[in-house]
Design an enzyme around this catalytic site. Structure first.
Site, PDB file in Angstrom:
ATOM      1  N   ARG A  64      10.148  63.710  64.480  1.00  0.00           N
ATOM      2  CA  ARG A  64       9.060  64.060  65.407  1.00  0.00           C
ATOM      3  C   ARG A  64       9.361  63.579  66.817  1.00  0.00           C
ATOM      4  O   ARG A  64      10.132  62.624  66.991  1.00  0.00           O
ATOM      5  CB  ARG A  64       7.769  63.387  64.979  1.00  0.00           C
ATOM      6  CG  ARG A  64       7.220  63.935  63.706  1.00  0.00           C
ATOM      7  CD  ARG A  64       5.870  63.335  63.427  1.00  0.00           C
ATOM      8  NE  ARG A  64       5.347  63.969  62.220  1.00  0.00           N
ATOM      9  CZ  ARG A  64       4.073  64.052  61.908  1.00  0.00           C
ATOM     10  NH1 ARG A  64       3.168  63.529  62.709  1.00  0.00           N
ATOM     11  NH2 ARG A  64       3.676  64.654  60.803  1.00  0.00           N
TER      12      ARG A  64
ATOM     13  N   LYS B 186      13.029  69.436  61.504  1.00  0.00           N
ATOM     14  CA  LYS B 186      12.677  69.258  62.905  1.00  0.00           C
ATOM     15  C   LYS B 186      13.468  68.073  63.433  1.00  0.00           C
ATOM     16  O   LYS B 186      13.935  67.237  62.663  1.00  0.00           O
ATOM     17  CB  LYS B 186      11.171  69.075  63.065  1.00  0.00           C
ATOM     18  CG  LYS B 186      10.565  67.945  62.259  1.00  0.00           C
ATOM     19  CD  LYS B 186       9.053  67.992  62.376  1.00  0.00           C
ATOM     20  CE  LYS B 186       8.403  66.933  61.501  1.00  0.00           C
ATOM     21  NZ  LYS B 186       7.628  67.501  60.396  1.00  0.00           N
TER      22      LYS B 186
HETATM   23  C1  G1P Z   1       1.807  66.771  58.474  1.00  0.00           C
HETATM   24  C2  G1P Z   1       1.794  67.771  59.608  1.00  0.00           C
HETATM   25  C3  G1P Z   1       2.805  68.857  59.340  1.00  0.00           C
HETATM   26  C4  G1P Z   1       4.183  68.245  59.096  1.00  0.00           C
HETATM   27  C5  G1P Z   1       4.093  67.202  58.002  1.00  0.00           C
HETATM   28  C6  G1P Z   1       5.419  66.472  57.813  1.00  0.00           C
HETATM   29  O1  G1P Z   1       1.434  67.404  57.278  1.00  0.00           O
HETATM   30  O2  G1P Z   1       0.521  68.317  59.797  1.00  0.00           O
HETATM   31  O3  G1P Z   1       2.833  69.745  60.421  1.00  0.00           O
HETATM   32  O4  G1P Z   1       5.111  69.233  58.720  1.00  0.00           O
HETATM   33  O5  G1P Z   1       3.100  66.237  58.324  1.00  0.00           O
HETATM   34  O6  G1P Z   1       5.827  65.801  58.967  1.00  0.00           O
HETATM   35  P1  G1P Z   1      -0.058  67.336  56.669  1.00  0.00           P
HETATM   36  O7  G1P Z   1      -0.394  65.872  56.512  1.00  0.00           O
HETATM   37  O8  G1P Z   1      -0.941  67.971  57.684  1.00  0.00           O
HETATM   38  O9  G1P Z   1       0.013  68.090  55.375  1.00  0.00           O
HETATM   39 ZN    ZN Z   2       9.050  62.281  60.359  1.00  0.00          ZN
END
Ligand code: G1P
Ligand code: ZN
Length: 564
Positions: free
Chosen positions: A303, A397
């Site tokens: 991230r 990512k």
């Molecule tokens: C969250 C983020 C999502 C990302 C994931 C992993 O997932 O919203 O975009 O891909 O973390 O980093 P969520 O907790 O919303 O399922």
């Molecule tokens: Zn991460």
């Protein structure tokens, strides 16, 4: 795993069978909660510390992926509490399960994007990454395990489902009874029949970055004396990467990288690069004599948060800006074939794609859904509102990649971050965007709210909330254009006639209760009105969300726990 004894004194009971002299097969019973979520199996350390918990899951992975026998695997993690002990368990199990070669990052470290790059570059069959991403570390924190396949990307749902099914019926696991492998020195050793190669976690990744970006232009910018930057590694995995790339290769002065030493507890803070958790960086970037550019990455380095001087770049805008400026970046000039964003990500990217005349795909939340599009060559850049951006250079990512991309475009444009973003809004319009998270909810209560909302969806169209009339309300279901697989139930979305949009979904990564995410966005084409404060710009929309879903009444929450 996190207890040494589970390793050397397999429990419970005696080995069910003994094959090769030093391979032990240990009888076990299934755990019922090993279903991987949005991004791997993520649990409290205490859950993983139960005897056989890690072993069961890892054996389920090996059983579900018979193609890994004899192949190369990439192993590493974000360095959090339990990282090395778990790696030793996994190495011994890999050797007992017929893996041919294990490439392990030195000291057990590999960022998620670097692991993805190494898998691709070294033709590995896949990898196991130990990380709970931006979640807290330490003995009271979280631990996680992610499985990636040969394309370098997270295992798709049918594989994670197969792993889960296997974990529900598992009867035994196999491990080599052998001493730990030293992971602090580069080089090769053997573990049974498996070769273990300890690799430099940064080298392959740095070489790839150098091919994608104009390092000369970035170096000129960073050494010009007219541009200052700070990078906050949050005591997590990107420290060594940032020291090498930003300071050593690109000439940024020592001290550019903050919190660059990986620590098992990330210094006690969640390694979450947002305005709340990167406090020192934010204070500097919004303080007097602020640097020109600030950035931070999360625990496992996938991230990113981008800041200008007294300016926060919304991740959805960052993605759109990267796409709009691809012509300035050597690795992307003239080669954007398409782009993609997760459904709750703002539609700023769609506007750029429309102007470029390329397709923009909308996928469910989670990086794994970009995999097929990237593999099929349908997209070049993609991203999520949750501080995630990346491209076809990897199948994860990539936080530092985004930082280097921004540096490249700032060097080429010779403009400030704020000027670049404001010019983007003037040209494409601004998508005001914010996300409200309600954390630590009772899962049953959260499910009830979603159920009620789903029941209301078909009746919402045409209804008026404040000054806004609902144009369309449905639940997002995704049909993968490459393999035709269908992922239904990806979250209700409510669109208004003025183009504003609300999305609601439950998190798939939390480890404590349930988290409701409410995503709010409103489009503003008029440059004269683009300077408004986001919270004011979406205030009416937030009221509509409350009227439609009823967070106050149903969750007993007056306000969200986190606003990003
Ligand atoms: C969250 C983020 C999502 C990302 C994931 C992993 O997932 O919203 O975009 O891909 O973390 O980093 P969520 O907790 O919303 O399922
Ligand atoms: Zn991460």
């Amino acid at each position: 795993m996190i207890h040494n004894e589970t390793l050397h004194t397999p429990q419970p009971g005696p080995p069910a069978e003994t094959g090769r002299t030093n391979i032990v097969t240990v009888v076990t019973q299934p755990f019922t909660d090993q279903r991987p979520g949005t991004s791997g199996l993520r649990k409290k350390v205490a859950v993983f510390a139960q005897p056989r918990y890690l072993e069961n899951f890892v054996q389920s992975v090996f059983d579900a992926l018979p193609g890994w026998r004899g192949a190369t695997l990439v192993l590493g993690g974000d360095g959090r509490y339990g990282n090395e002990l778990a790696l030793q368990v996994i190495l011994k199990m890999a050797a007992a399960n017929g893996i041919g070669r294990a490439l392990v990052g030195r000291a057990g470290l590999l960022s998620t994007p670097a692991a993805s790059c190494v898998i691709r570059r070294r033709d590995a069959a896949g990898g196991i990454i130990l990380s709970a991403s931006h979640n807290p570390g330490g003995p009271d924190g979280d631990f996680g395990i992610k499985v990636n396949l040969a394309n370098g990307g997270p295992a798709p749902e049918k594989v994670t489902q197969a792993i889960y099914e296997t974990s529900r019926t598992i009867r035994a696991y196999r491990a080599l009874d052998a001493p730990d492998v030293p992971l602090d020195r580069l080089g090769q050793s053997r573990l049974g029949d498996m070769v273990v190669e300890v690799i430099d976690p940064v080298a392959d990744y740095a070489a790839l970055m150098e091919r994608l970006f104009d390092f000369e232009a970035i170096r000129a910018l960073l050494t010009s004396g007219r541009f200052r930057m700070r990078f906050d590694a949050m005591h997590a995995v990107t420290g060594p990467y940032a020291h090498e790339l930003l300071e050593r290769c690109l000439g940024a002065p020592a001290g550019t990288v903050l919190r660059g030493e990986p620590r098992t507890d990330f210094g006690g803070e969640p390694p979450d690069p947002n305005l709340a958790h990167a406090q020192a960086l934010v204070a500097e970037m919004f303080g007097p004599d602020a640097p020109d550019f600030g950035a931070a990455c999360d625990g496992d380095g996938d991230r990113n948060m981008i800041l200008g001087r007294r300016f926060f770049v919304t991740p959805s805008d960052s993605l759109a800006v990267l796409a709009a400026n691809a012509a300035l970046v050597p690795g992307y000039r003239g080669r954007l074939v398409g782009v993609a964003r997760s459904m709750p990500t703002s539609r700023a990217l769609d506007r750029v794609a429309a102007r470029l005349g390329i397709p923009c795909y909308e996928t469910p939340t989670g990086w794994k859904y970009f995999g097929n599009l990237l593999d099929a060559g349908r997209i070049t850049l993609c991203g999520e509102e949750s501080f995630g951006t990346g491209s076809d250079h990897a199948r994860e990512k990539d936080g530092l990649w985004a930082v280097l991309y921004w540096l490249n475009l700032l060097a080429a444009r010779r403009a400030s971050v704020e000027d670049v973003v404001r010019a983007h809004w003037r040209s494409y319009g601004r998508d005001f965007y914010t996300r409200h998270d309600y954390e630590g909810l009772n899962p049953v209560t959260a499910e009830c709210l979603m159920k009620r909302l789903r029941r209301r969806l078909p009746h919402l169209s045409g209804q008026v909330f404040g000054a806004q009339r609902v144009r369309l309300a449905d639940e997002f279901s995704y049909t993968d254009p490459v393999d035709g697989s269908v992922s239904p139930g990806q979250g209700p979305r409510i669109e208004f006639e003025d183009g504003a949009r609300l999305v609601l979904r439950l998190s798939g990564t939390g480890t404590r209760g349930a988290t409701l995410r409410v995503y709010l966005e409103r489009f503003e084409p008029d440059p004269a009105r683009q300077g408004e404060d986001v919270s004011i710009a979406v205030a009416a929309l937030a009221q509509a969300a409350e009227a439609i879903a009823g967070m106050r009444a149903r969750l007993g929450r007056k306000r969200p726990s986190v606003v990003t």
